[in-house]
Design a protein around this motif. Structure first.
Motif, short mmCIF file in Angstrom:
data_model
loop_
_atom_site.label_atom_id
_atom_site.label_comp_id
_atom_site.label_asym_id
_atom_site.label_seq_id
_atom_site.Cartn_x
_atom_site.Cartn_y
_atom_site.Cartn_z
N GLY C 154 0.79 -1.23 0.00
CA GLY C 154 0.00 0.00 0.00
C GLY C 154 0.82 1.27 0.00
O GLY C 154 0.40 2.30 0.51
N VAL C 155 2.02 1.20 -0.56
CA VAL C 155 2.82 2.43 -0.67
C VAL C 155 3.11 2.73 -2.13
O VAL C 155 3.13 1.82 -2.98
N GLU C 156 3.35 3.96 -2.38
CA GLU C 156 3.62 4.43 -3.72
C GLU C 156 5.07 4.91 -3.75
O GLU C 156 5.51 5.56 -2.80
N VAL C 157 5.80 4.58 -4.79
CA VAL C 157 7.16 5.12 -4.94
C VAL C 157 7.07 6.42 -5.72
O VAL C 157 6.54 6.44 -6.83
N ARG C 158 7.56 7.49 -5.10
CA ARG C 158 7.44 8.83 -5.72
C ARG C 158 8.82 9.39 -6.09
O ARG C 158 9.84 8.96 -5.58
N GLN C 159 8.76 10.38 -6.91
CA GLN C 159 9.99 11.09 -7.28
C GLN C 159 10.69 11.62 -6.03
O GLN C 159 10.03 12.17 -5.14
N GLY C 160 11.98 11.45 -5.96
CA GLY C 160 12.74 11.98 -4.83
C GLY C 160 12.82 11.04 -3.64
O GLY C 160 13.52 11.33 -2.67
#
Lengths: 284, 284, 284, 284
Positions: C154-160
């Motif tokens: 349930g996590v999203e990998v985001r920029q940075g």
């Protein structure tokens, strides 16, 4: 003129004799390289080349490379200073180890106190005298073995000699650390009795082709080192370890001029060395 | 018996002669200690005692202390391997420096290739011959100075000799790094012409009592080292630096047996050493 | 008064929020000790205590002990600087490796250029998502594995973000060097495709619980390191190796504040680090 | 699903707040380089690049460079472990220094026991409060100076804070070793009284922009270090030295999130660190 004419002439004559028509110099030192067999108890030998040709070029096209080395003083072929070992807190001559080492450097009996050696040397090639290829792992070389070896070689051990004891174990150096240090197998060498034999003959120093000079019992590691106690603490006889005695033995050179020049590492407990055995070239 | 009887006898005779009624061994090596004078271009000599007596005591009361040393190979008294210097990318014999150093260790001309020396040695005590206490800072010792020194001392420089050139600068060793390295003042020594003089005499190696062997011009530092080029790159003559020649000079010992046994540091560009000069004891 | 009142108030409020009723700080760094698992390609970690209490005692009874450490920069938990890896002679941004390293220190992209990290962090616990105890030796973690792991957590990998990839291999750290480095067995991790997945998500840095971050094929050692090329040379994403992700994974902490502060080792290719993951204390 | 939904949401919210629209991270660590100012009592920082790009090229064109570093743990910006200092043979909590150090590594209070810090931090910019450019050499910062500084800055020192004391001396770092270590001139800092003031406020750790944290009297060197005794031995407050506080002071950031993550150097008496001060970005 301050030149001492008599000395000059005498030296020239002596030099002619010492160099004669040539000498053969046996190199008894092992090469030092990263990954060489050494005791895991000592800082590893590590050589690097931090400066390389081309890093800085002089106006005339010259350039230089240079090294960094990091090591224990008991790695490679080396000599033990008397400050290396204590027994019940005392070193050679009853010097207190605690006092000597206070401050983090040996204030007594350091490597800088080891005099250069220019002595008669004797090789005792034990396995050859015993009719073996090499002594068994963990075999204790006895006083009787030493005496018989000297006799069979026709050499006498005299006061002031440097005695090199070949066990044949040196052939394992190139098999790597695990084999050469012999932690599981044991390593051949003299024990307490052999050390007293050496002391009884008044030798100046003693060396061997193994990592710890004395016999290591199978599986016992360095748990007891009685010969070190006898030689370094009780009788003041330097120990030289990890020597390469193979070529000397192959040549059957059992007496020679032994030359050793340890680095004067102030306050250290030993020094890496490259010992030499010198004999005259024989013309057939 | 595999013992060669003829060799044994001959060696014994030679040994009697070489050791005779005793020899005097001059120690030409400087002590190594933290803070000793050394070039700031090389990793500093650093000795510590990581293991001390009492850290681990064996069942029988035995204990041991041991060291760690970290250093450049061009600190203290040391010898330059031929891999130390290149000129226009080439080392002795035209070996490519870039090729030799690839991989971070010298694959050619490393310190392990330096043979032990057991040679006739000659001391050229230049200031004594010139009637000086010591050569001036930055003074270039000329071929004529070398020839005159040899002549006034009554010694001849022969092929295969190791020639030690005393400038008197060695007295500054104990004055600390700044004075001894002579960055500002300059340091006396031979220049290009003196190096060719040595090469012309076919010497095997050359040494001096200074940190860089050759003359350093005042304020110029190590910006140009022409004698290194001549000796190490062009003619294959090893250089020994930071020697202690004072006692040898005081004794007026101008020819002797020179013994040197560099550590076989595989792939290194030099080695710390403790050179010896040996003469017979003279009985009055 | 030069104090900026607005800043002060804002900082106080922010600090209250950042520290809140307390935070939990996960320590992602391995301890450094002699004999710890590390790559044999790098200088061994070696700690000694050259100065001990009592060596020097001040007039008032005070005394101090102090250490020496010697190590490679890619031992223990560490971060790779962009100067660590080149491809066909070029580093990140097309910088010539030969130029950068001339002189024996990295004049570009050295460890001192790595900014401290205070970033959102994400843990991708791959074996948990795949229903395994740990990934198989030599298993290549695919982009699909990474996506499925993120989704199942349930996590999203985001920029940075800083993305930490757990393979489960970290449990082998305490089994010693041979097991952990996995020379024979292989080691799990992402390959080239996984590296491009990370780059495609615009991550700032990536870490793993293994010695080389990326997958090592059984028996292949470090013969090919494509993920290093993608991340360090092509896309400018730092790599953090030998992390301890076990406690973080056990706590099910999949997003957190990631803090990293590499030593500014001028001209070095990496730095030992002790990364932190910070989450708020949850009151039940 | 093993994911704890409540934790996840809470962390996300907290992270949004902690990272907000951005943070400003002040880097309080000095760069480490050969020749940097450091105490001559500690092993010198020495970095080299033993492996270079091109030494070994993989089949796909990849290559890597790698370093060796050698250093004391009290060089550069660093933190003192409680094992660093003893008083009359005892360390913090009455631990016997002799017992702890037996064996050559600290068995108690080593650097690996220092917990990472994620604390409220306070800067006390003493010279600014006193209307000076920097404190005089050898000036002792008094409790009154500390109280007045806190007051004039409008910050309160609370239990658990990390307090950084700026003396202004940090500007001398770039002037080299002789000036920065202040052996002759003395160095400003707190004395015994200031240390008790810090302890009385229950601070967690204390740092300064000088090499020894506390005041060094002109010409007295490190002959007495009473603040070390109070903080390390009596009250259990870590000391951080050689910090760069200039940018933080210029920005007028007097309270912040202080982050520190020392290396877990097992049995060591300190660790090099790169401390961080974090504040929210202020939008005008």
């Amino acid at each position: 003129m301050t030149v001492n004419e008599a000395t000059r002439v005498s030296t020239a004559t002596w030099l002619d004799s010492a160099l004669g028509s040539g000498v053969r110099v046996f190199d008894l030192g092992r090469p030092l390289y990263r990954g060489m067999p050494q005791s895991p108890n000592h800082p590893p030998y590590w050589h690097t080349l931090p400066r390389r040709h081309g890093d800085m070029v002089r106006a005339d096209g010259g350039s230089a490379a240079a090294d960094h080395i990091s090591l224990g003083t008991h790695v490679g072929t080396h000599i033990d200073a008397f400050s290396h070992v204590s027994h019940n807190g005392l070193m050679l001559g009853g010097v207190s180890a605690a006092d000597a080492q206070r401050g983090g450097t040996m204030s007594s009996l350091g490597a800088e106190t080891i005099k250069p050696m220019f002595h008669r040397g004797v090789l005792l090639d034990v396995p050859r005298a015993l009719g073996l290829e090499e002594c068994e792992p963990g075999y204790e070389i006895t006083p009787d073995d030493l005496s018989r070896t000297a006799e069979s070689q026709g050499v006498e051990v005299r006061q002031g000699d440097v005695v090199l004891i070949r066990s044949g174990w040196g052939k394992n150096f190139d098999k790597g650390n695990e084999v050469y240090t012999g932690h599981d197998s044991g390593v051949p060498g003299v024990g307490e009795a052999g050390a007293y034999w050496l002391a009884g003959h008044g030798v100046h120093a003693a060396g061997a082709d193994t990592i710890a000079f004395e016999r290591l019992a199978p599986g016992a590691g360095h748990s007891l080192l009685p010969a070190h106690r006898v030689l370094l603490v009780e009788t003041g006889i330097h120990i030289i370890e990890t020597m390469d005695l193979e070529e000397l033995a192959s040549a059957g050179a059992h007496q020679f001029l032994f030359v050793l020049s340890p680095l004067k590492l102030v306050g250290a407990t030993g020094s890496p060395v490259r010992p030499l055995a010198v004999v005259p070239e024989v013309t057939p």
